[in-house]
Motif scaffolding. Structure first.
Motif, PDB file in Angstrom:
ATOM      1  N   GLN A  44      45.212  23.402  46.474  1.00 48.40           N
ATOM      2  CA  GLN A  44      45.546  24.484  46.228  1.00 48.40           C
ATOM      3  C   GLN A  44      46.366  24.608  44.903  1.00 48.40           C
ATOM      4  O   GLN A  44      46.312  25.463  44.000  1.00 48.40           O
ATOM      5  CB  GLN A  44      46.674  25.241  47.248  1.00 48.40           C
ATOM      6  N   TYR A  45      47.316  23.542  44.484  1.00 51.68           N
ATOM      7  CA  TYR A  45      47.880  23.655  43.456  1.00 51.68           C
ATOM      8  C   TYR A  45      46.927  23.299  42.333  1.00 51.68           C
ATOM      9  O   TYR A  45      47.218  23.629  41.205  1.00 51.68           O
ATOM     10  CB  TYR A  45      49.077  22.666  43.157  1.00 51.68           C
ATOM     11  N   GLU A  46      45.876  22.592  42.500  1.00 58.99           N
ATOM     12  CA  GLU A  46      45.050  22.218  41.473  1.00 58.99           C
ATOM     13  C   GLU A  46      44.034  23.473  41.146  1.00 58.99           C
ATOM     14  O   GLU A  46      43.642  23.954  39.904  1.00 58.99           O
ATOM     15  CB  GLU A  46      44.000  21.104  42.046  1.00 58.99           C
ATOM     16  N   PRO A  48      47.344  26.397  39.210  1.00 64.68           N
ATOM     17  CA  PRO A  48      48.238  25.675  38.808  1.00 64.68           C
ATOM     18  C   PRO A  48      49.741  26.299  38.633  1.00 64.68           C
ATOM     19  O   PRO A  48      50.677  25.793  38.858  1.00 64.68           O
ATOM     20  CB  PRO A  48      47.676  25.429  37.311  1.00 64.68           C
ATOM     21  N   LYS A  60      51.913  25.678  41.398  1.00 62.40           N
ATOM     22  CA  LYS A  60      52.675  24.403  41.575  1.00 62.40           C
ATOM     23  C   LYS A  60      54.026  24.696  40.627  1.00 62.40           C
ATOM     24  O   LYS A  60      55.212  24.105  41.084  1.00 62.40           O
ATOM     25  CB  LYS A  60      51.803  23.282  41.034  1.00 62.40           C
ATOM     26  N   ARG A  62      56.500  26.480  42.844  1.00 58.95           N
ATOM     27  CA  ARG A  62      56.377  26.082  44.430  1.00 58.95           C
ATOM     28  C   ARG A  62      57.660  26.241  45.195  1.00 58.95           C
ATOM     29  O   ARG A  62      57.739  26.495  46.425  1.00 58.95           O
ATOM     30  CB  ARG A  62      55.867  24.864  44.834  1.00 58.95           C
ATOM     31  N   GLU A  91      55.777  27.283  48.405  1.00 59.46           N
ATOM     32  CA  GLU A  91      55.263  26.073  49.264  1.00 59.46           C
ATOM     33  C   GLU A  91      55.433  26.301  50.798  1.00 59.46           C
ATOM     34  O   GLU A  91      54.805  26.092  51.588  1.00 59.46           O
ATOM     35  CB  GLU A  91      56.043  24.884  48.850  1.00 59.46           C
TER      36      GLU A  91
END
Length: 240
Positions: free
Chosen positions: A119-121, A124, A127, A130, A94
């Motif tokens: 970006q996390y979508e 994945p 995420k 992170r 992150e």
């Protein structure tokens, strides 16, 4: 979106690019293929401002950027994912992404939060990772992080230098799936890639570089069908 005219660039007295001219339209995926030493990476790093052009012109969205310092170009919407990922190993996933979004700082925390969520979508696994140090990620995860970090600044043009290098086939498929999705989201991609077949398989157009010169250009389908391209870069003779 990007216009390059008669570009000459290199390292000291060594001129790697020799009168390169090319363009990239908004919403395209354009790939550059060629052997090692053809000048592909030098071309991207010159557009990114990391190498100063000896002569010629580069325009991004009709604005001259040939003489702009590298740190000013991402704010215009042109970013580069370097070869070898070059993530900040001692920082978390992150924290790497937040650094990539530094150009959004004037828009406030909300803009940064929205980009992180996007970006996390897209990725994945990032995420899930992170809070993990970037240096402990796998090669494929680091490549995804390098792409996501570049995308944090909401660029209109993203340049990628050899994103599939050293990655397992399944990870390469995932990287190329994301590149196609970026085009669907309205972004423009300039892709340098040794895997010519995969690159031309998703691209709209392509250029072939040889010893610092454009020797072929055309639609991706035309290049895939070209006998010389097949022999030199696709590892097979023309079929039919």
């Amino acid at each position: 979106m990007l216009k390059i005219r008669n570009l000459v660039a290199g390292y000291g007295k060594l001129k790697v690019l020799k009168q390169i001219s090319m363009h990239v339209k908004a919403g395209e995926i354009v790939t550059i293929i060629g052997a090692n030493g053809a000048g592909k990476t030098t071309l991207l790093t010159t557009v990114a401002g990391l190498i100063r052009a000896a002569s010629g012109d580069i325009e991004f969205r009709d604005q001259p950027i040939t003489s702009l310092p590298a740190q000013k170009i991402p704010a215009l919407g042109c970013v580069m994912v370097p070869e070898g990922r070059q993530v900040f190993a001692p920082l978390s996933v992150e924290e790497n992404l937040i650094l990539g979004g530094h150009v959004l700082r004037r828009e406030g925390r909300q803009a940064l939060t929205e980009q992180l969520a996007h970006q996390y979508e897209l990725f994945p696994i990032l995420k899930q990772r992170r809070s993990q140090y970037a240096g402990t990620l796998s090669g494929g995860e680091q490549q995804m992080l390098a792409m996501a970090r570049a995308l944090m600044s909401r660029p209109s043009l993203i340049m990628m230098d050899e994103p599939s290098t050293g990655l397992a086939p399944l990870i390469v498929q995932e990287i190329f799936r994301v590149i196609v999705r970026l085009r669907e989201e309205g972004k423009t991609v300039l892709l340098v890639e040794q895997n010519a077949k995969a690159a031309l398989g998703i691209a709209d157009r392509g250029y072939v570089l040889e010893t610092g010169k454009v020797i072929l250009q055309g639609s991706a389908q035309d290049l895939l069908a070209n006998r010389d391209v097949q022999r030199a870069y696709l590892g097979r003779e023309r079929i039919g």
